[in-house]
Write a protein that holds these residues in place. Structure first.
Motif, PDB file in Angstrom:
ATOM      1  N   ALA A 386      48.049  44.617  37.721  1.00 56.68           N
ATOM      2  CA  ALA A 386      46.660  45.018  38.663  1.00 56.68           C
ATOM      3  C   ALA A 386      45.938  46.470  37.936  1.00 56.68           C
ATOM      4  CB  ALA A 386      47.069  45.480  40.086  1.00 56.68           C
ATOM      5  N   VAL A 387      47.076  46.839  37.159  1.00 53.15           N
ATOM      6  CA  VAL A 387      46.323  48.453  36.415  1.00 53.15           C
ATOM      7  C   VAL A 387      45.298  47.858  35.395  1.00 53.15           C
ATOM      8  CG1 VAL A 387      47.125  50.145  34.722  1.00 53.15           C
ATOM      9  CG2 VAL A 387      48.488  49.554  36.831  1.00 53.15           C
ATOM     10  N   TYR A 388      45.973  46.548  34.901  1.00 51.98           N
ATOM     11  CA  TYR A 388      44.723  45.996  33.413  1.00 51.98           C
ATOM     12  C   TYR A 388      43.810  45.483  34.169  1.00 51.98           C
ATOM     13  CZ  TYR A 388      48.447  47.345  30.178  1.00 51.98           C
ATOM     14  OH  TYR A 388      49.274  48.061  29.329  1.00 51.98           O
ATOM     15  N   LYS A 389      43.978  44.643  35.302  1.00 53.86           N
ATOM     16  CA  LYS A 389      42.983  44.311  35.854  1.00 53.86           C
ATOM     17  C   LYS A 389      41.634  45.044  36.118  1.00 53.86           C
ATOM     18  CE  LYS A 389      45.040  40.066  37.461  1.00 53.86           C
ATOM     19  NZ  LYS A 389      45.300  39.092  38.686  1.00 53.86           N
ATOM     20  N   MET A 390      42.171  46.201  36.934  1.00 53.84           N
ATOM     21  CA  MET A 390      41.423  47.387  37.220  1.00 53.84           C
ATOM     22  C   MET A 390      40.692  47.868  35.934  1.00 53.84           C
ATOM     23  SD  MET A 390      42.091  50.984  39.153  1.00 53.84           S
ATOM     24  CE  MET A 390      42.322  50.129  40.976  1.00 53.84           C
ATOM     25  N   ASN A 413      40.938  46.347  45.181  1.00 49.89           N
ATOM     26  CA  ASN A 413      41.853  47.248  44.902  1.00 49.89           C
ATOM     27  C   ASN A 413      42.874  47.591  46.218  1.00 49.89           C
ATOM     28  OD1 ASN A 413      43.239  49.274  43.669  1.00 49.89           O
ATOM     29  ND2 ASN A 413      41.677  50.746  44.267  1.00 49.89           N
ATOM     30  N   LYS A 414      44.198  46.941  46.238  1.00 48.37           N
ATOM     31  CA  LYS A 414      45.008  46.868  47.269  1.00 48.37           C
ATOM     32  C   LYS A 414      45.805  48.068  47.352  1.00 48.37           C
ATOM     33  CE  LYS A 414      44.834  41.974  47.564  1.00 48.37           C
ATOM     34  NZ  LYS A 414      45.751  40.591  47.806  1.00 48.37           N
ATOM     35  N   ASN A 415      46.376  48.465  48.414  1.00 50.37           N
ATOM     36  CA  ASN A 415      47.331  49.666  48.611  1.00 50.37           C
ATOM     37  C   ASN A 415      48.881  48.960  47.942  1.00 50.37           C
ATOM     38  OD1 ASN A 415      48.771  51.852  49.199  1.00 50.37           O
ATOM     39  ND2 ASN A 415      49.506  50.720  50.921  1.00 50.37           N
ATOM     40  N   ASP A 462      40.905  53.805  49.038  1.00 52.29           N
ATOM     41  CA  ASP A 462      39.652  54.464  48.614  1.00 52.29           C
ATOM     42  C   ASP A 462      39.820  54.158  47.033  1.00 52.29           C
ATOM     43  OD1 ASP A 462      37.307  56.241  48.999  1.00 52.29           O
ATOM     44  OD2 ASP A 462      38.580  57.438  47.538  1.00 52.29           O
ATOM     45  N   THR A 463      38.745  53.858  46.166  1.00 58.09           N
ATOM     46  CA  THR A 463      38.454  53.728  44.966  1.00 58.09           C
ATOM     47  C   THR A 463      38.719  55.356  44.255  1.00 58.09           C
ATOM     48  OG1 THR A 463      37.291  52.089  44.959  1.00 58.09           O
ATOM     49  CG2 THR A 463      37.462  52.939  42.907  1.00 58.09           C
TER      50      THR A 463
END
Length: 473
Positions: A386-390, A413-415, A462-463
């Motif tokens: 998810a880090v790379y996807k973001m 963006n999930k918790n 929150d982003t």
């Protein structure tokens, strides 16, 4: 004075022969090397072997255990048998131990004199060697060149018996805090050098702090050398993970009454834990060795050490960086064996892996990988897709803005995020991947199937807070 010391040794040996049940207790306090008179050392070694084999501790069997390397002085044995045994033997045993330590200190004093006159040795090298010798004396380690096959075999069988008594449990080393990782590694062994590596923002510091918390909760002491982050920030993360309170809220003190109560309870509990943090941003391998030896000597309960992170450490000289890292990694491995604890060192990965289609790390991605890969017993990589996807979505959004286009992202963006712990190397076990769940808001990894209270709802994280979290993980 010499004759007085020999007479004390005779009294102790006579008491053992008169009452063999005393041997086990006495042998936990003194060893054969603690006897000043060589014939007494040989007799005590024979007694140790007889005790291991569950044979009688008497004159006849002692003589049977004579070898060319370990002659038994019959005349001295008669002197011992003719010496009156004593009922209160503890003071005599302590006297033998005290004299032995003084002899070792005298030997060390001669070594100091000898080493200080060698021009080719640097002062740091001399200090490191002397501290190592002093630690061995304080811990009563027996410094020998070789272990005989009989001793190794018996010790191995004893270890197998202990494992059997534990009920064939999966975990035989230090608990990692994660069920599946324990299954793969059987825990971190005493003397293991464990490398935890990842690219920035993957959560490697959080991961090892979660491990540290587990060790503390099971009664073990933990030493943390934090070269990048102040001790207070480390504690904030540990309290956030322990209480499920958002790290960002903890930082600014934005807490509800119930959260203050939780924080107070957790703080009181953590204050009693055997946790030791050194947040000096400048640390050499010799300084680390010295500090950890002293800490372990004063606090034997210390069962794990963490270094965050390896590339920020320096060696003993301004040499080529690859040689320096080699010196550091080798030094950490030797220190882990000396102190008989796992040492966990964090490491950065090369940026080049991000140019691959599959950005999961591998051994060749380790910075200065040759020495680190060789010395490590276990190498773990922390990976979160998810880090790379973001990051990719952010780059696409910025590129669209530059081109004057509108970009609508489907990324949520999930918790909670899936995370992978990739076992890239394991000297005594399999390699593979363990799946975990990462909770962003309270910087915590948990088992993939573990139910943990979630404070934020998915999709409503929150982003802006996410940016803050990622920048400091």
């Amino acid at each position: 004075m010499q004759e007085y010391g020999i007479q004390i040794e005779r009294s102790v040996l006579s008491s053992i022969l008169f009452d063999p049940s005393r041997f086990e207790e006495i042998s936990t306090k003194i060893d054969s090397k603690d006897f000043s008179y060589l014939p007494h050392r040989h007799i005590f070694e024979a007694l140790k072997e007889l005790h291991r084999l569950d044979l009688p501790l008497d004159e006849e069997f002692i003589v049977k255990k004579e070898t060319p390397e370990r002659p038994i002085d019959r005349e001295e044995l008669l002197y011992i048998l003719g010496t009156n045994p004593i009922s209160s033997i503890e003071a005599y045993v302590n006297e033998i131990k005290d004299r032995s330590i003084k002899r070792e200190l005298h030997r060390l004093a001669n070594t100091i004199r000898e080493y200080s006159q060698k021009e080719e040795l640097e002062s740091e090298q001399i200090l490191d060697h002397l501290e190592s010798e002093l630690y061995k004396i304080s811990q009563d380690n027996e410094n020998r060149d070789f272990k005989e096959a009989k001793e190794v075999t018996l010790a191995t069988l004893e270890h197998i018996k202990k494992m059997k008594e534990r009920g064939n449990t999966i975990l035989i080393g230090v608990d990692t805090g994660f069920k599946e990782l324990n299954k793969m590694t059987t825990g971190f062994g005493h003397g293991d050098l464990v490398i935890v590596a990842a690219r920035p923002a993957m959560g490697k510091t959080t991961f090892v702090l979660n491990m540290a918390q587990k060790a503390l909760d099971t009664g073990k002491g933990v030493a943390i050398f934090s070269l990048e982050m102040p001790a207070e920030q480390l504690m904030l993360r540990m309290l956030s993970a322990k209480t499920s309170i958002s790290l960002q809220n903890l930082r600014v003190g934005n807490l509800q009454d119930e959260e203050w109560e939780r924080l107070s309870r957790a703080s009181d509990e953590m204050a009693k834990k055997p946790l030791f943090v050194d947040d000096n941003s400048s640390l050499t391998i010799n300084q680390l060795r010295s500090k950890l030896r002293k800490l372990k000597s004063r606090h034997p309960e210390v069962g794990m050490a963490i270094i965050d992170y390896l590339q920020l450490m320096s060696g003993t000289g301004s040499r080529d960086r690859h040689l320096e890292v080699s010196e550091i990694s080798r030094g950490l491995k030797m220190l882990a064996r000396e102190l008989e604890i796992p040492i966990i060192a964090l490491s950065q990965l090369n940026r080049s892996l991000e140019s691959r289609s599959d950005r999961r790390p591998m051994l060749s991605d380790l910075r200065e990988s040759g020495a680190i890969e060789q010395d490590a017993d276990i190498i773990l990589f922390v990976y979160r897709e998810a880090v790379y996807k973001m990051k990719d979505e952010k780059e696409k959004e910025e590129q669209a803005k530059k081109e004057g286009k509108e970009y609508r992202s489907n990324f949520v963006n999930k918790n909670e995020e899936e995370a992978e712990i990739i076992i890239g190397k394991q000297r005594n076990g399999p390699i593979g991947t363990v799946k975990l769940i990462f909770h962003k808001h309270c910087t915590r990894f948990v088992d993939f199937d573990k139910e943990v209270e979630i404070v934020f709802e998915e999709g409503k994280f929150d982003t802006n807070e996410a940016k803050i979290e990622m920048a400091s993980i």
